[in-house]
Design a protein around this motif. Structure first.
Motif, PDB file in Angstrom:
ATOM      1  N   ARG A 247     -37.074   7.806  38.086  1.00 36.69           N
ATOM      2  CA  ARG A 247     -37.270   6.372  37.874  1.00 36.69           C
ATOM      3  C   ARG A 247     -38.757   6.093  38.052  1.00 36.69           C
ATOM      4  N   LEU A 248     -39.347   5.390  37.112  1.00 42.30           N
ATOM      5  CA  LEU A 248     -40.789   5.195  37.101  1.00 42.30           C
ATOM      6  C   LEU A 248     -41.155   3.738  37.311  1.00 42.30           C
ATOM      7  N   ALA A 249     -42.187   3.526  38.115  1.00 44.74           N
ATOM      8  CA  ALA A 249     -42.707   2.182  38.349  1.00 44.74           C
ATOM      9  C   ALA A 249     -44.221   2.218  38.336  1.00 44.74           C
ATOM     10  N   VAL A 250     -44.826   1.101  37.993  1.00 44.43           N
ATOM     11  CA  VAL A 250     -46.278   0.932  38.049  1.00 44.43           C
ATOM     12  C   VAL A 250     -46.616  -0.006  39.195  1.00 44.43           C
ATOM     13  N   LEU A 251     -47.634   0.355  39.958  1.00 48.07           N
ATOM     14  CA  LEU A 251     -48.210  -0.534  40.963  1.00 48.07           C
ATOM     15  C   LEU A 251     -49.707  -0.575  40.705  1.00 48.07           C
ATOM     16  N   SER A 252     -50.225  -1.750  40.359  1.00 48.70           N
ATOM     17  CA  SER A 252     -51.623  -1.819  39.939  1.00 48.70           C
ATOM     18  C   SER A 252     -52.316  -3.072  40.451  1.00 48.70           C
ATOM     19  N   ASP A 253     -53.557  -2.883  40.897  1.00 49.85           N
ATOM     20  CA  ASP A 253     -54.459  -4.015  41.051  1.00 49.85           C
ATOM     21  C   ASP A 253     -54.839  -4.443  39.641  1.00 49.85           C
ATOM     22  N   ALA A 254     -54.357  -5.588  39.216  1.00 50.77           N
ATOM     23  CA  ALA A 254     -54.570  -6.022  37.837  1.00 50.77           C
ATOM     24  C   ALA A 254     -54.695  -7.536  37.792  1.00 50.77           C
ATOM     25  N   SER A 255     -55.459  -8.007  36.823  1.00 56.36           N
ATOM     26  CA  SER A 255     -55.630  -9.443  36.614  1.00 56.36           C
ATOM     27  C   SER A 255     -54.582  -9.957  35.640  1.00 56.36           C
ATOM     28  N   SER A 256     -54.507 -11.270  35.500  1.00 57.29           N
ATOM     29  CA  SER A 256     -53.434 -11.878  34.715  1.00 57.29           C
ATOM     30  C   SER A 256     -53.469 -11.484  33.246  1.00 57.29           C
ATOM     31  N   ASP A 257     -54.653 -11.228  32.698  1.00 54.50           N
ATOM     32  CA  ASP A 257     -54.713 -10.829  31.294  1.00 54.50           C
ATOM     33  C   ASP A 257     -53.995  -9.508  31.067  1.00 54.50           C
ATOM     34  N   ILE A 258     -54.107  -8.590  32.033  1.00 59.31           N
ATOM     35  CA  ILE A 258     -53.398  -7.315  31.944  1.00 59.31           C
ATOM     36  C   ILE A 258     -51.891  -7.539  32.100  1.00 59.31           C
ATOM     37  N   ALA A 259     -51.507  -8.344  33.065  1.00 61.45           N
ATOM     38  CA  ALA A 259     -50.084  -8.617  33.282  1.00 61.45           C
ATOM     39  C   ALA A 259     -49.452  -9.250  32.047  1.00 61.45           C
ATOM     40  N   GLU A 260     -50.189 -10.129  31.391  1.00 62.47           N
ATOM     41  CA  GLU A 260     -49.657 -10.813  30.212  1.00 62.47           C
ATOM     42  C   GLU A 260     -49.595  -9.886  28.995  1.00 62.47           C
ATOM     43  N   ALA A 261     -50.480  -8.899  28.944  1.00 62.70           N
ATOM     44  CA  ALA A 261     -50.508  -7.972  27.809  1.00 62.70           C
ATOM     45  C   ALA A 261     -49.535  -6.811  27.981  1.00 62.70           C
ATOM     46  N   TRP A 262     -49.059  -6.579  29.187  1.00 64.00           N
ATOM     47  CA  TRP A 262     -48.288  -5.389  29.518  1.00 64.00           C
ATOM     48  C   TRP A 262     -47.064  -5.195  28.623  1.00 64.00           C
ATOM     49  N   SER A 263     -46.271  -6.229  28.414  1.00 61.08           N
ATOM     50  CA  SER A 263     -44.989  -6.068  27.717  1.00 61.08           C
ATOM     51  C   SER A 263     -45.156  -5.585  26.280  1.00 61.08           C
ATOM     52  N   LEU A 264     -46.333  -5.815  25.687  1.00 61.41           N
ATOM     53  CA  LEU A 264     -46.579  -5.383  24.309  1.00 61.41           C
ATOM     54  C   LEU A 264     -47.268  -4.020  24.230  1.00 61.41           C
ATOM     55  N   SER A 265     -47.499  -3.390  25.363  1.00 61.18           N
ATOM     56  CA  SER A 265     -48.182  -2.099  25.376  1.00 61.18           C
ATOM     57  C   SER A 265     -47.195  -0.969  25.105  1.00 61.18           C
ATOM     58  N   ASP A 266     -47.733   0.195  24.708  1.00 58.85           N
ATOM     59  CA  ASP A 266     -46.902   1.378  24.506  1.00 58.85           C
ATOM     60  C   ASP A 266     -46.378   1.938  25.825  1.00 58.85           C
ATOM     61  N   LEU A 267     -46.984   1.548  26.916  1.00 60.69           N
ATOM     62  CA  LEU A 267     -46.570   2.049  28.218  1.00 60.69           C
ATOM     63  C   LEU A 267     -45.301   1.373  28.726  1.00 60.69           C
ATOM     64  N   ALA A 268     -45.163   0.088  28.474  1.00 59.22           N
ATOM     65  CA  ALA A 268     -44.109  -0.710  29.094  1.00 59.22           C
ATOM     66  C   ALA A 268     -42.704  -0.117  28.971  1.00 59.22           C
ATOM     67  N   PRO A 269     -42.290   0.381  27.785  1.00 55.93           N
ATOM     68  CA  PRO A 269     -40.913   0.870  27.669  1.00 55.93           C
ATOM     69  C   PRO A 269     -40.587   2.082  28.545  1.00 55.93           C
ATOM     70  N   HIS A 270     -41.600   2.738  29.075  1.00 55.02           N
ATOM     71  CA  HIS A 270     -41.384   3.953  29.858  1.00 55.02           C
ATOM     72  C   HIS A 270     -41.114   3.659  31.332  1.00 55.02           C
ATOM     73  N   PHE A 271     -41.184   2.390  31.736  1.00 57.34           N
ATOM     74  CA  PHE A 271     -41.108   2.075  33.166  1.00 57.34           C
ATOM     75  C   PHE A 271     -39.922   1.186  33.500  1.00 57.34           C
ATOM     76  N   ASP A 272     -39.347   1.469  34.679  1.00 60.63           N
ATOM     77  CA  ASP A 272     -38.217   0.703  35.172  1.00 60.63           C
ATOM     78  C   ASP A 272     -38.657  -0.546  35.927  1.00 60.63           C
ATOM     79  N   ALA A 273     -39.877  -0.530  36.434  1.00 57.90           N
ATOM     80  CA  ALA A 273     -40.376  -1.664  37.219  1.00 57.90           C
ATOM     81  C   ALA A 273     -41.892  -1.678  37.168  1.00 57.90           C
ATOM     82  N   VAL A 274     -42.463  -2.838  37.389  1.00 55.38           N
ATOM     83  CA  VAL A 274     -43.917  -2.975  37.440  1.00 55.38           C
ATOM     84  C   VAL A 274     -44.275  -4.070  38.434  1.00 55.38           C
ATOM     85  N   VAL A 275     -45.267  -3.793  39.264  1.00 51.58           N
ATOM     86  CA  VAL A 275     -45.789  -4.781  40.211  1.00 51.58           C
ATOM     87  C   VAL A 275     -47.292  -4.865  40.013  1.00 51.58           C
TER      88      VAL A 275
END
Length: 225
Positions: free
Chosen positions: A107-135
């Motif tokens: 089970r994969l999760a991302v934990l990142s120091d990230a700003s809102s522009d990254i958080a808002e762009a995340w769902s459209l990235s190629d990475l998003a489908p590979h993760f079960d959770a993101v913080v």
């Protein structure tokens, strides 16, 4: 398995890339690149701990700080969104490694120091489908190595600390922070190279691998012991 984002999944920005982004910001704000870069750096904490909760708020903040016209806000917001999308581009070899980990039952999760522009762009990235959770720190209201971030991602992925492996390049004292939260931690060499920008890095003497693509082999080796 909990993974860092910048420097681990995607390249940490270089000084050249940071200055190129500042040049684009400066052109919109009609200030010097040095001023734009300075304001971007000075807003790091507010952008990453959620004080500036959206890309629109970040844009408005920079406009105010640079004494620019309010009409610049929308254009600046669109630029920040485009830059975020570019920063989330992942190597095909990395995506293959993530798929291999998932096929192995991780089970994969991302934990990142990230700003809102990254958080808002995340769902459209190629990475998003590979993760079960993101913080993201901007949503959790704290930055690494705050314990609440590690506790939040453990809740999201639904595992106990002793069942989790944290993997990152070491920025933000994240590896020691993960260990203090009860996880095992592995360092990866920084994606983007040693000259890439990083904040709060501390020394690490524990397990290390050259890149995230080596993680499936490491887990296989552990499983054979």
């Amino acid at each position: 398995m909990i993974l860092d984002l910048f420097g681990t999944l995607v390249a940490a920005p270089s000084i050249v890339e940071r200055r190129a982004a500042a040049d684009q910001l400066a052109a919109i704000l009609r200030v010097s690149p040095a001023v734009a870069e300075s304001e971007l750096a000075d807003s790091w904490q507010a952008r990453h701990n959620g004080q500036l909760a959206s890309t629109a708020e970040v844009a408005a903040h920079l406009v105010t700080r640079c004494n620019a016209s309010a009409v610049c806000v929308n254009e600046l917001e669109m630029l920040l969104a485009r830059l975020a999308h570019l920063r989330l581009q992942a190597d095909s070899t990395l995506l293959q490694a993530l798929e291999q980990l998932r096929r192995g039952g991780a089970r994969l999760a991302v934990l990142s120091d990230a700003s809102s522009d990254i958080a808002e762009a995340w769902s459209l990235s190629d990475l998003a489908p590979h993760f079960d959770a993101v913080v993201f720190s901007c949503r959790a209201g704290a930055v690494k190595p705050d314990r609440q971030l590690f506790q939040a991602v453990l809740r999201e992925v639904g595992v106990a600390p002793c069942q989790a492996l944290y993997c990152g390049d070491g920025g933000g004292d994240e590896l020691a922070g993960a260990e203090r939260a009860g996880m095992r931690a592995v360092r990866v060499e920084r994606r983007g190279g040693p000259s890439s920008l990083v904040f709060g890095e501390t020394a690490w003497s524990g397990r290390a691998i050259p890149d995230l693509e080596a993680l499936p082999s490491l887990l296989d080796d552990w499983g054979k012991r």
